[in-house]
Scaffold this motif. Structure first.
Motif, PDB file in Angstrom:
ATOM      1  N   VAL A   1     -29.500  23.853 -38.269  1.00 50.17           N
ATOM      2  CA  VAL A   1     -29.275  23.188 -39.465  1.00 50.17           C
ATOM      3  C   VAL A   1     -27.809  23.254 -40.133  1.00 50.17           C
ATOM      4  CG1 VAL A   1     -30.081  22.934 -41.855  1.00 50.17           C
ATOM      5  CG2 VAL A   1     -31.676  23.687 -39.966  1.00 50.17           C
TER       6      VAL A   1
ATOM      7  N   SER B   1     -35.585  32.735 -32.833  1.00 48.27           N
ATOM      8  CA  SER B   1     -35.879  31.440 -33.122  1.00 48.27           C
ATOM      9  C   SER B   1     -35.415  30.851 -34.726  1.00 48.27           C
ATOM     10  CB  SER B   1     -37.363  30.778 -33.006  1.00 48.27           C
ATOM     11  OG  SER B   1     -38.182  31.679 -33.678  1.00 48.27           O
ATOM     12  N   ALA B   2     -35.794  31.750 -35.573  1.00 53.13           N
ATOM     13  CA  ALA B   2     -35.066  31.655 -36.996  1.00 53.13           C
ATOM     14  C   ALA B   2     -33.693  31.264 -36.928  1.00 53.13           C
ATOM     15  CB  ALA B   2     -35.961  32.727 -37.837  1.00 53.13           C
TER      16      ALA B   2
ATOM     17  N   ALA C   1     -30.931  24.756 -46.907  1.00 61.66           N
ATOM     18  CA  ALA C   1     -32.116  25.016 -45.862  1.00 61.66           C
ATOM     19  C   ALA C   1     -31.667  26.175 -44.925  1.00 61.66           C
ATOM     20  CB  ALA C   1     -32.443  23.594 -45.755  1.00 61.66           C
ATOM     21  N   ALA C   2     -30.473  25.856 -44.512  1.00 58.33           N
ATOM     22  CA  ALA C   2     -29.951  26.892 -43.412  1.00 58.33           C
ATOM     23  C   ALA C   2     -30.027  28.176 -44.076  1.00 58.33           C
ATOM     24  CB  ALA C   2     -28.631  26.311 -42.829  1.00 58.33           C
TER      25      ALA C   2
ATOM     26  N   TYR D   1     -31.541  29.551 -46.301  1.00 55.95           N
ATOM     27  CA  TYR D   1     -33.146  29.842 -46.642  1.00 55.95           C
ATOM     28  C   TYR D   1     -33.792  30.256 -45.409  1.00 55.95           C
ATOM     29  CZ  TYR D   1     -38.068  29.645 -48.276  1.00 55.95           C
ATOM     30  OH  TYR D   1     -39.141  29.728 -48.639  1.00 55.95           O
ATOM     31  N   LEU D   2     -33.602  29.501 -44.206  1.00 52.59           N
ATOM     32  CA  LEU D   2     -34.318  29.704 -43.101  1.00 52.59           C
ATOM     33  C   LEU D   2     -33.889  31.123 -42.577  1.00 52.59           C
ATOM     34  CD1 LEU D   2     -34.216  26.220 -41.327  1.00 52.59           C
ATOM     35  CD2 LEU D   2     -36.099  27.611 -41.788  1.00 52.59           C
ATOM     36  N   VAL D   3     -32.465  31.192 -42.470  1.00 57.87           N
ATOM     37  CA  VAL D   3     -32.182  32.510 -41.949  1.00 57.87           C
ATOM     38  C   VAL D   3     -31.021  33.407 -42.569  1.00 57.87           C
ATOM     39  CG1 VAL D   3     -31.430  33.478 -39.705  1.00 57.87           C
ATOM     40  CG2 VAL D   3     -31.913  30.930 -40.049  1.00 57.87           C
TER      41      VAL D   3
ATOM     42  N   ILE E   1     -32.478  28.101 -35.415  1.00 57.71           N
ATOM     43  CA  ILE E   1     -32.776  27.128 -36.277  1.00 57.71           C
ATOM     44  C   ILE E   1     -31.844  27.019 -37.387  1.00 57.71           C
ATOM     45  CG2 ILE E   1     -34.484  26.089 -37.911  1.00 57.71           C
ATOM     46  CD1 ILE E   1     -36.904  27.126 -36.192  1.00 57.71           C
ATOM     47  N   GLY E   2     -31.456  28.070 -38.077  1.00 56.49           N
ATOM     48  CA  GLY E   2     -30.468  28.204 -39.190  1.00 56.49           C
ATOM     49  C   GLY E   2     -29.159  27.587 -38.678  1.00 56.49           C
TER      50      GLY E   2
END
Lengths: 394, 353, 292
Positions: free
Chosen positions: B259, B251-252, B334-335, B337-339, B255-256
């Motif tokens: 984004v 999932s991470a 953000a992308a 950072y998320l992944v 999501i990355g």
């Protein structure tokens, strides 16, 4: 009132005949013309007495023998004419290479001002601020053009009459359907469908927008004039169904694909507009008469202004008086920097522009009639030539 | 050529342990020249920021804070004498607000993701789990092809093919049957000629699918077999395995990638310019409304802005460009950072392979 | 034991139906994802091919009549320029990032490269116009267009080069060192040679971007209906994407036709580039397998 009067009357337009008549009865144009004249440093601010003798084109018409590449960009309205001129010109003078592009008058003015092109084409004259920024910038009329208002109303037969104030309200979103009482009142004999009106305007900076909004400002001074005013790009009132299009070509294509559309299109695209099944609308002039554009109407309106053309030739020809004056016409300008750096290039620009305004060459009806333009009256050609001679190197 | 370089950071991590930079001389000409070349992107970023800031400064001064909230896009009267406010020369009546453009940018990109995300995950799931290797490779080729189609060709297709079809055959049905209640109300109204929010968001959605789908596919393939096999042995169906084992695992990363796709959609220019209707100063109030985005406004308005002799119109576009950059950068950061797994140097949509 | 009972309970009809529904929906999603690319390619073929004449390739023009020779040559010149400029800078920075860069400085440079890759292309076009076309008085020109596009693609070339170099097996390098190779020779003979397929792939991506980009070129390269002159400044040039963007909404059939023709040529070029990169990847994989 036929919407499709032949445009080939151009050749009958005798420029000498224009001189006698007109005498500044138009109050609406005087403000714009005088304000622009004062802006040019050292320009003659009084109006010029028209000359009846034809100017001598031969002196400046010879291009240099060296190879010169010229770049032209701007008005999509003037573009088809340039594309008729250029191949013939290059046939006559193979050492001159001319690149043309139809990018909108805004680009024509901006690029000529920034020096990224040699000749900018524009349906709008320069603003005071532009002249103040680049005092050596000239706007030189090459021909007289007009604009038609076209519609795409499914099933409509007969010519639609629209007044300037109704068009203004349409573009402000105050009239939303073709069967609006205001439109019905102007067209009692037509059966108008309950179809949403889609006003289309130009997305690029455009001389067509300039003369169209000038017309709306003059026809509806308290509405459009007070709220929106005119320019190559304006703050279009927010209309939910509004569309934009790029260039005159885009206007024709977009309007052709959009039932309910209304659009303003340069006369040089009249054939394409007709081919796209767009109907030409009769619009009201200052005398309250409804006209579609034709050679006689364009001439009649132009005559109002010829005697008032100032030395810098920045003047609006929109909304002149007279029963037979078609209200949206304009000079097609070449925007050129008079201070050139290269002598050959300066000579080449002078030669090309002189060739363009010479009734024996570029201003011949064989070219102009193909795009619905009218030739420059003799007196204006003389003023243009005087401006062309200012283009010098060093 | 994989579309998202998920292997980049893996390789970096692997190499960190077994790679010996000191094996190669640090003072050799190649080291110095290549070192200089490496500073080029950094210099370019600084140059872009400096040019934009210096251009935008007068506009920031003139437009003030209202720039972010105002809905006006009034270049003012170029043909009247310019006046000076706050030390900035400007055409009379000039008033600019970026809000409609910013709203259009965000709305179209979010709607694009609403289309792209489920499609990408569904397609990636089938490709990774169900297709035999040969078909998997063919599906991969189509994703590459989709990623390789230039923005301007998406625009051509959207404006001349997709838009007219939707506005003639699909939108009128929605407009006719949508109930006049919240949300569904957005589907009522004049459906126009196909240019507008929904059509351009659809085109944008198709354009970001390759980014999300190929990443998701790679991530699904990278889930350890044993975990899934264990779940299968417990009698779970494929969907249950996917939902309970695979999705939490990936999932991470998804999501990355999403984004990242969002960031690409924000800056997408040509397709939007051709399919949005390119109307300034209005916020879409139905899904068919014409609108514009910051990127599309820059490309359609720069030439006319240049006729503003005071320069304010051009400077205002620079200010809008700065806001676009800030939003895009935020999404990119953000992308990342998320992944960490998804490299931000994935290929741009509509800009090549 | 309880596990088995649970499993049997769970294997109920509703669960199986849910599974099938998801599979069907996912298959539809796959079709929806694949369909647009086929549709777009088909549409271009359908519009371009029936009227395609080879004079399109051999005549110059600006949309009213003639062909796309000026745009084709322009796109070729721009792509070559970008591959030369961005290729040089990108490969060199890839080498540096893979071989020399360490610590914070390296992270800073990588971050800068990533930020650059995230800047929307129209913003680069705006800056290219302000800085190069107007600021440096270059005018619309090959130089302004190539530099703007190169800034756009350099991060991709740098990244692919770095990744390719990092994947060179360490024992190759150690082996070469053991044979007494000098560091530069190790780099040129061993590392770069082994990484060549990866680097080439990066260059192909750069080329595909050059062929397909529009926004950064409109205000930097300008447009010309004549063949490009090989001067870096003061001479605008045409390119295929300009033809698509400008001609598509012109009211003449010729212009629309040329717009689709340009789109067709762009798609053919991009398909060719995808094909070439596939061949390179396949060859590399085969090579790697035989090496094993």
């Amino acid at each position: 009132m036929s919407p499709k009067k032949p445009l080939a009357l151009a050749g009958l337009f005798l420029s000498a005949g224009l001189v006698a008549s007109a005498c500044g009865s138009s109050t609406s144009s005087s403000s714009t013309s005088s304000s622009s004249t004062t802006a040019t440093t050292g320009a003659v601010t009084t109006t010029q007495a028209p000359t009846t003798t034809a100017p001598s084109f031969a002196a400046t018409e010879t291009p240099p023998t060296a190879s010169v590449a010229l770049q032209e960009t701007g008005s999509t309205l003037l573009y088809p004419l340039f594309n008729l001129w250029v191949p013939d010109y290059q046939k006559a003078y193979s050492n001159i290479t001319i690149t043309t592009a139809g990018t909108g008058s805004g680009t024509g003015i901006a690029d000529a001002s920034a020096g990224t092109v040699d000749i900018g084409a524009s349906d709008a004259y320069l603003s005071q601020a532009q002249v103040a920024k680049t005092p050596t910038l000239l706007n030189i009329p090459l021909a007289i053009s007009a604009q038609e208002i076209v519609t795409n109303i499914t099933g409509l037969t007969g010519t639609l009459d629209l007044s300037g104030s109704v068009i203004s309200q349409i573009y402000q979103g105050k009239i939303g359907f073709w069967d609006d009482p205001a439109i019905k009142a102007l067209n009692p004999s037509l059966t108008l469908p309950h179809l949403a009106i889609v006003p289309v305007h130009r997305s690029d900076g455009s001389g067509d927008t300039f003369i169209f909004t000038q017309y709306l400002s003059k026809a509806d001074p308290s509405g459009w004039g007070a709220n929106v005013s005119f320019g190559t790009t304006v703050a279009w009132p927010s209309v939910s169904s509004a569309l934009t299009a790029n260039g005159n070509g885009g206007m024709v294509t977009t309007c052709g694909a959009t039932p309910g559309c209304i659009a303003y299109v340069g006369i040089s695209f009249a054939q394409q507009a007709t081919a796209a099944k767009l109907a030409v609308t009769a619009i009201s002039n200052a005398a309250g008469k409804f006209l579609t554009p034709d050679a006689a109407g364009i001439q009649a309106d132009a005559q109002n202004f010829i005697s008032q053309v100032p030395a810098n030739e920045a003047i609006s020809l929109v909304y002149g008086p007279g029963d037979s004056s078609y209200p949206i016409i304009n000079f097609e300008y070449a925007i050129v920097n008079s201070a050139q750096t290269d002598a050959n290039k300066a000579q080449a620009i002078r030669a090309l522009l002189t060739w363009a305004i010479d009734p024996a060459h570029g201003n011949a009806s064989s070219y102009l009639s193909q795009v619905g333009f009218q030739p420059l009256p003799t007196s204006v050609a003389g003023l243009s030539l005087a401006q062309i001679n200012k283009i010098q190197a060093g | 050529m994989s579309i998202v370089e998920t292997s980049a950071d893996d390789a970096k991590n692997d190499a960190e342990g077994r790679f010996h930079p000191h094996l190669l001389g640090r003072r050799t000409p190649i080291a110095i020249i290549s070192g200089l070349a490496t500073t080029v992107p950094a210099i370019a970023v600084i140059a872009v920021l400096l040019v934009l800031l210096s251009k935008a400064l007068p506009a920031i001064k003139y437009n003030g804070v209202h720039f972010l909230t105002s809905t006006a896009w009034n270049p003012g009267n170029f043909y009247a004498n310019p006046i000076v406010t706050n030390g900035v020369e400007h055409p009379i009546l000039a008033k600019y607000g970026v809000w409609p453009l910013l709203a259009g940018t965000l709305e179209s990109s979010i709607i694009a993701l609403i289309f792209a995300l489920p499609l990408s995950i569904g397609a990636a799931f089938i490709v990774a789990k169900k297709l035999p290797p040969r078909l998997r490779s063919i599906a991969g080729t189509f994703l590459e092809l989709l990623a390789g189609i230039p923005s301007v060709i998406f625009g051509l297709w959207g404006a001349l093919t997709l838009g007219p079809i939707l506005s003639k055959h699909i939108y009128p049905f929605f407009a006719h049957h949508a109930p006049n209640i919240i949300f569904f109300r957005l589907f009522r109204g004049n459906t126009g000629n196909g240019e507008g929010l929904l059509t351009s968001a659809l085109v944008l959605g198709i354009m970001v699918v390759p980014i999300i789908a190929s990443t998701t596919r790679d991530l699904i393939s990278a889930v350890p077999r044993l975990t899934e096999e264990g779940a299968a042995a417990l009698g779970f169906t494929e969907w249950e395995i996917t939902r309970k084992v695979t999705f939490p695992w990936i999932s991470a990363g998804v999501i990355g990638a999403t984004v990242l796709g969002f960031a690409r959609a924000l800056g997408e220019t040509m397709a939007v310019a051709m399919v949005s209707g390119a109307v300034l100063g209005t916020i879409p109030h139905t899904v068919y409304s014409t609108y514009s985005t910051i990127a599309a406004a820059i490309v359609t308005q720069l030439d006319s802005a240049l006729t503003d002799a005071t320069g304010l119109a051009v400077e205002t576009l620079a200010e809008a460009a700065l806001i676009l950059m800030a939003v895009t950068l935020l999404a990119n950061v953000a992308a990342r950072y998320l992944v960490k797994r998804v490299s931000s140097t994935s290929l741009p949509i509509g800009k090549g392979l | 034991m309880s596990n088995k009972i649970n499993a049997q309970k769970k294997r109920s009809a509703s669960r199986r139906i849910a599974n099938v529904v998801v599979l069907v929906l996912s298959s539809i999603a796959l079709i929806a994802v694949v369909a647009p690319s086929i549709w777009i390619v088909f549409q271009i073929l359908h519009k371009a091919l029936p009227h395609f004449t080879f004079s399109v390739l051999t005549k110059t023009g600006a949309g009213l009549d003639g062909g796309l020779k000026n745009e084709i040559v322009g796109t070729a010149v721009i792509s070559i320029g970008v591959v030369l400029l961005a290729g040089t800078v990108g490969i060199l920075s890839g080498i540096f990032l893979a071989q020399y860069a360490k610590g914070r400085f390296a992270s800073f440079l990588r971050a800068a490269s990533d930020i650059l890759a995230g800047i929307p292309s129209i913003v680069l076009g705006y800056v290219g116009y302000s800085a190069l076309v107007v600021g440096f008085h270059w005018g619309f020109s090959l130089g302004a267009g190539v530099i703007t596009l190169s800034v756009l693609v350099t991060p991709y070339i740098a990244k692919t080069t770095e990744v390719a170099l990092r994947q060179v097996p360490i024992n190759y390098i150690e082996g070469a060192e053991a044979l007494g190779f000098k560091p530069t020779r190790v780099l040129s003979r061993i590392s770069l040679k082994t990484a060549l397929p990866g680097i080439t792939t990066g260059l192909i991506v750069a080329m595909a971007i050059s062929v397909g980009e529009t926004a950064p070129l409109l205000y930097t390269a300008g447009y010309s209906q004549n063949l490009p002159k090989l001067t870096l400044t003061h001479s605008p040039l045409g390119y295929l994407t300009y033809a698509v963007w400008t001609f598509y909404n012109q009211p003449t059939k010729t212009a629309l036709q040329l717009s689709y023709d340009a789109a067709l040529i762009i798609m053919v070029l991009i398909l060719l580039l995808i094909g070439v990169s596939r061949v390179i990847v396949a060859q590399t994989q085969r090579h790697a397998e035989t090496r094993r």
